[in-house]
Design an enzyme around this catalytic site. Structure first.
Site, mmCIF file in Angstrom:
data_model
loop_
_atom_site.group_PDB
_atom_site.id
_atom_site.type_symbol
_atom_site.label_atom_id
_atom_site.label_comp_id
_atom_site.label_asym_id
_atom_site.label_seq_id
_atom_site.Cartn_x
_atom_site.Cartn_y
_atom_site.Cartn_z
ATOM 1 N N SER A 138 -0.464 9.379 2.527
ATOM 2 C CA SER A 138 0.189 10.675 2.329
ATOM 3 C C SER A 138 -0.485 11.371 1.161
ATOM 4 O O SER A 138 -1.110 10.725 0.313
ATOM 5 C CB SER A 138 1.681 10.449 2.014
ATOM 6 O OG SER A 138 2.275 11.587 1.437
ATOM 7 N N TYR A 151 8.807 6.546 -2.748
ATOM 8 C CA TYR A 151 7.877 6.907 -1.674
ATOM 9 C C TYR A 151 6.461 7.057 -2.225
ATOM 10 O O TYR A 151 5.504 6.469 -1.713
ATOM 11 C CB TYR A 151 8.333 8.214 -1.019
ATOM 12 C CG TYR A 151 7.395 8.736 0.050
ATOM 13 C CD1 TYR A 151 7.448 8.216 1.340
ATOM 14 C CD2 TYR A 151 6.471 9.730 -0.233
ATOM 15 C CE1 TYR A 151 6.587 8.688 2.332
ATOM 16 C CE2 TYR A 151 5.612 10.206 0.743
ATOM 17 C CZ TYR A 151 5.671 9.687 2.024
ATOM 18 O OH TYR A 151 4.819 10.142 2.985
#
Length: 273
Positions: A138, A151
């Protein structure tokens, strides 16, 4: 003889779009996901396109289930050529609102799930002197993102895992590639975890993300799928997908400004002290 790819998180979103791209490219598919019904439904669709498709329900957080996945894939196809690590979970909220269980969910899914598949498949790749590992990370694995700490921590770890593996394994004929998209317009919201100062804050965070995902320019799963297949074809070691490039570039040039903007954007009910 067709090449074979293993894709985790393959029942929907990026994983399913990636499976479709590889099927169209003539690959055999080994599909893994926790959701059995969706996994089987995706497999039935893809059997109309791919030479061969095998669906194996797998929770990548469980090393034993992953070993079964890899052993069965090798047994059925003889040789595995590509691993796409994609299964993941999104988690949002103030750092002090997360439980240890939340932390484990993020790290166990987004990092340990990748480690489990790599650990199980790497001896096979080393024995044949070739193979490709694709880790879907990501922009949050390149740019620190406030209010996504578990995350982002898991995705930064995936970045380190990917880059160090590539350094070690490239002389042995194995390519390791990191894929770095921004938020993708997919159904990951179903599994996302939101925490906040109170219930109103939790609801606001969910709505905020829904609004972001409703913007037309937000990338779609197939944008990432195309990047993955292209990376495999051309032995790329890193692909920053679409708008993620602007985030990474801005963080290099104006890190303090970018962090200020993100804190103001995502803090919601959290207070500065």
């Amino acid at each position: 003889m067709a090449s074979t790819v293993i894709i985790t998180g393959a029942s929907q979103g990026i994983g399913k779009a990636t499976a479709l791209r590889f099927a169209q490219g003539g690959y055999n598919l080994v599909l893994a996901s926790r959701n059995v019904d969706r996994l089987n439904a995706a497999a039935q669709e893809l059997k109309l396109i791919a030479p061969r498709v095998t669906a194996i329900p797998t929770d990548t957080r469980d090393a034993d289930q992953v070993k079964t996945l890899i052993d069965r894939a090798i047994s059925e196809y003889g040789s595995i050529d590509v691993l796409v690590n994609n299964a993941g979970v999104y988690i949002s909220g103030p750092a002090d609102s997360f439980t240890l269980e939340d932390w484990h969910t993020a790290i166990d899914t987004n990092l340990w799930g990748y480690i489990h598949t790599i650990h199980a498949l790497l001896p096979h790749f080393l024995s044949k002197g070739s193979g490709t590992i694709v880790n879907v990370s990501s922009s949050g694995g390149k740019v620190p993102i406030p209010y996504l700490v578990p995350y982002s921590a898991s995705k930064f770890a995936v970045t380190g895992l990917t880059q160090s593996l590539q350094s070690e394994l490239s002389p042995k004929g194995i390519t390791v590639c990191g894929i770095y998209p921004n938020l993708i317009k997919s159904d990951f919201m179903e599994r996302a975890i939101f925490r906040g100062k109170d219930e109103e804050d939790v609801i606001a965070r969910r709505k905020q993300l829904e609004q972001v995902l409703s913007v037309p320019v937000v990338e779609k799963p197939d944008d990432v799928a195309k990047a993955i297949l292209d990376a495999v074809k051309h032995k790329k070691t890193e692909v920053i997908v679409g708008s993620a490039g602007a985030s990474v570039f801005s963080n290099r040039l104006f890190p303090d400004l970018l962090q200020w903007v993100m804190r103001r954007t995502f803090k919601n009910s959290d207070k500065d002290y």
